[in-house]
Scaffold this active site. Structure first.
Site, PDB file in Angstrom:
ATOM      1  N   TYR A   1      38.723 -36.891  -4.496  1.00  0.00           N
ATOM      2  CA  TYR A   1      37.558 -36.379  -3.760  1.00  0.00           C
ATOM      3  C   TYR A   1      37.947 -35.969  -2.346  1.00  0.00           C
ATOM      4  O   TYR A   1      37.264 -36.296  -1.366  1.00  0.00           O
ATOM      5  CB  TYR A   1      36.445 -37.441  -3.707  1.00  0.00           C
ATOM      6  CG  TYR A   1      35.878 -37.840  -5.055  1.00  0.00           C
ATOM      7  CD1 TYR A   1      36.125 -37.103  -6.204  1.00  0.00           C
ATOM      8  CD2 TYR A   1      35.076 -38.967  -5.179  1.00  0.00           C
ATOM      9  CE1 TYR A   1      35.617 -37.479  -7.434  1.00  0.00           C
ATOM     10  CE2 TYR A   1      34.557 -39.349  -6.413  1.00  0.00           C
ATOM     11  CZ  TYR A   1      34.836 -38.604  -7.529  1.00  0.00           C
ATOM     12  OH  TYR A   1      34.321 -38.976  -8.754  1.00  0.00           O
TER      13      TYR A   1
HETATM   14  N1  NAP Z   1      35.230 -37.989 -13.653  1.00  0.00           N
HETATM   15  C1  NAP Z   1      34.585 -38.801 -12.833  1.00  0.00           C
HETATM   16  O1  NAP Z   1      34.951 -39.951 -12.650  1.00  0.00           O
HETATM   17  C2  NAP Z   1      33.366 -38.293 -12.129  1.00  0.00           C
HETATM   18  C3  NAP Z   1      32.900 -37.007 -12.391  1.00  0.00           C
HETATM   19  C4  NAP Z   1      31.741 -36.595 -11.745  1.00  0.00           C
HETATM   20  C5  NAP Z   1      31.107 -37.454 -10.883  1.00  0.00           C
HETATM   21  N2  NAP Z   1      31.588 -38.690 -10.615  1.00  0.00           N
HETATM   22  C6  NAP Z   1      30.917 -39.612  -9.656  1.00  0.00           C
HETATM   23  O2  NAP Z   1      29.530 -39.586  -9.880  1.00  0.00           O
HETATM   24  C7  NAP Z   1      28.858 -39.149  -8.701  1.00  0.00           C
HETATM   25  C8  NAP Z   1      27.658 -38.352  -9.100  1.00  0.00           C
HETATM   26  O3  NAP Z   1      28.024 -37.201  -9.823  1.00  0.00           O
HETATM   27  P1  NAP Z   1      27.669 -35.763  -9.317  1.00  0.00           P
HETATM   28  O4  NAP Z   1      27.702 -35.752  -7.829  1.00  0.00           O
HETATM   29  O5  NAP Z   1      28.501 -34.788 -10.067  1.00  0.00           O
HETATM   30  O6  NAP Z   1      26.219 -35.546  -9.860  1.00  0.00           O
HETATM   31  P2  NAP Z   1      24.727 -36.124  -9.655  1.00  0.00           P
HETATM   32  O7  NAP Z   1      24.705 -37.408  -8.960  1.00  0.00           O
HETATM   33  O8  NAP Z   1      24.109 -35.981 -10.991  1.00  0.00           O
HETATM   34  O9  NAP Z   1      24.081 -34.991  -8.729  1.00  0.00           O
HETATM   35  C9  NAP Z   1      24.410 -34.831  -7.390  1.00  0.00           C
HETATM   36  C10 NAP Z   1      23.705 -33.589  -6.904  1.00  0.00           C
HETATM   37  O10 NAP Z   1      22.296 -33.777  -7.023  1.00  0.00           O
HETATM   38  C11 NAP Z   1      21.666 -33.472  -5.812  1.00  0.00           C
HETATM   39  N3  NAP Z   1      20.559 -34.424  -5.619  1.00  0.00           N
HETATM   40  C12 NAP Z   1      20.637 -35.776  -5.543  1.00  0.00           C
HETATM   41  N4  NAP Z   1      19.402 -36.312  -5.396  1.00  0.00           N
HETATM   42  C13 NAP Z   1      18.540 -35.265  -5.353  1.00  0.00           C
HETATM   43  C14 NAP Z   1      17.135 -35.157  -5.181  1.00  0.00           C
HETATM   44  N5  NAP Z   1      16.359 -36.246  -5.021  1.00  0.00           N
HETATM   45  N6  NAP Z   1      16.560 -33.918  -5.192  1.00  0.00           N
HETATM   46  C15 NAP Z   1      17.326 -32.808  -5.356  1.00  0.00           C
HETATM   47  N7  NAP Z   1      18.668 -32.840  -5.496  1.00  0.00           N
HETATM   48  C16 NAP Z   1      19.273 -34.067  -5.499  1.00  0.00           C
HETATM   49  C17 NAP Z   1      22.715 -33.616  -4.727  1.00  0.00           C
HETATM   50  O11 NAP Z   1      22.457 -32.710  -3.679  1.00  0.00           O
HETATM   51  P3  NAP Z   1      22.094 -33.258  -2.189  1.00  0.00           P
HETATM   52  O12 NAP Z   1      23.395 -33.720  -1.607  1.00  0.00           O
HETATM   53  O13 NAP Z   1      21.533 -32.058  -1.539  1.00  0.00           O
HETATM   54  O14 NAP Z   1      21.111 -34.358  -2.357  1.00  0.00           O
HETATM   55  C18 NAP Z   1      24.012 -33.279  -5.453  1.00  0.00           C
HETATM   56  O15 NAP Z   1      24.313 -31.902  -5.332  1.00  0.00           O
HETATM   57  C19 NAP Z   1      29.903 -38.369  -7.910  1.00  0.00           C
HETATM   58  O16 NAP Z   1      29.605 -38.336  -6.523  1.00  0.00           O
HETATM   59  C20 NAP Z   1      31.116 -39.193  -8.212  1.00  0.00           C
HETATM   60  O17 NAP Z   1      31.136 -40.321  -7.363  1.00  0.00           O
HETATM   61  C21 NAP Z   1      32.705 -39.126 -11.246  1.00  0.00           C
END
Ligand code: NAP
Length: 267
Positions: free
Chosen positions: A69
């Site tokens: 990250y």
């Molecule tokens: N392979 C892996 O191990 C892997 C892969 C993917 C993810 N991850 C982990 O999982 C975490 C989450 O995954 P992700 O970031 O891909 O997806 P997520 O948590 O499903 O979605 C994050 C996105 O949703 C938006 N969001 C969050 N709350 C919101 C709300 N109340 N209203 C509107 N938009 C909202 C955020 O934008 P804003 O910032 O504008 O709120 C961000 O762009 C990552 O940060 C990471 O730590 C791990």
């Protein structure tokens, strides 16, 4: 404040007590090669410190980071100075992200180097949980590389408290839970293939962390009922889920998500 303090729960048999919502920190360190619906600016140190303080105030004690990250780990180190005991830190190994591209290394030497580097960057002498950052070839990574046995050794040495796997397949998740403490799975309104891994973890007292609970933000574009509520009803409706890691850098979103998680979980 309607927070998550009273809703902490055990993460499988790891011995860790986690808030049902964790904070994902991709957006604290990396803005290249990401699949979010909108562009964003990486928060500066003041904004990042304020975000972490707000998360803590709202009862979140779980942070998810990774070497892949970007600067996430090396920023968290100084940002969390003096508050290490307040957080459960999850990091990863196996994926490196350099010059806009991912590459993977699951060798014993790299795994050890990666965990030792995470410890230095995070300015800590232990990491609560280290997950294998799979490239998607889950069974190959688990059966044909040295990563899992090296993590097992690092746990015995006390450098990490637990280990597990962040994969992409059901077979991988199930195999990962035989020896590992936790699996991180994708589970959201549009993608539920890995539910079988959550079912298995529940039956065998293993930890489950959900990634992409909001489909990386794409779920939030849906109209009608609040898509965050609908997503959380699905995710927290499964008793095998220890926590959902949601990535946000927007304080209003963070407050909204915490309030909804508390409501859905009856807090
Ligand atoms: N392979 C892996 O191990 C892997 C892969 C993917 C993810 N991850 C982990 O999982 C975490 C989450 O995954 P992700 O970031 O891909 O997806 P997520 O948590 O499903 O979605 C994050 C996105 O949703 C938006 N969001 C969050 N709350 C919101 C709300 N109340 N209203 C509107 N938009 C909202 C955020 O934008 P804003 O910032 O504008 O709120 C961000 O762009 C990552 O940060 C990471 O730590 C791990």
């Amino acid at each position: 404040m309607n927070g998550l303090h009273a809703l902490r729960r055990p993460l499988g048999s790891t011995g860790l007590e986690v808030s049902p919502l964790g904070l994902g920190t991709v957006k604290l360190g990396r803005d290249q090669g990401v699949k979010y619906p909108n562009g964003f600016r990486i928060p500066d140190d003041r904004e990042a410190a304020d975000l972490l303080a707000l998360a803590r105030e709202l009862g979140i004690n779980l942070l998810d980071t990774a070497p892949a990250y970007g600067r996430s780990e090396e920023r968290l180190g100084p940002l969390l100075r003096g508050q290490r005991q307040d957080w459960v830190i999850v990091s990863k190994t196996g994926e490196e992200f350099d010059g806009g591209q991912s590459r993977f290394d699951f060798s014993a030497a790299h795994t050890r180097l990666s965990v030792e580097r995470s410890l230095r960057r995070l300015e800590t002498d232990y990491i609560d949980l280290v997950l294998v950052h799979s490239d998607g070839n889950d069974l190959h990574v688990l059966q044909r590389t040295e990563v899992y046995e090296t993590l097992e050794r690092l746990k015995q040495e006390g450098l990490i408290r637990g280990f597990g796997f962040s994969g992409k397949t059901v077979d991988g998740g199930l195999l990962a839970l035989q020896r590992g403490d936790c699996a991180m799975v994708t589970y959201n309104l549009g993608e539920q293939a890995e539910k079988a891994v959550i079912d298995h973890a529940l039956a065998h007292h293993r930890g489950i962390l959900v990634k992409k609970a909001l489909a990386s933000g794409h779920a939030c574009l849906a109209e009608g009922q609040d898509p965050v509520r609908a997503s959380f009803e699905l995710v927290f409706g499964h008793p095998g889920v220890g926590a959902a890691i949601v990535g946000t850098i927007n304080p209003q979103h963070l407050r909204h998500n915490v309030a909804l998680a508390a409501e859905v979980l009856g807090g």
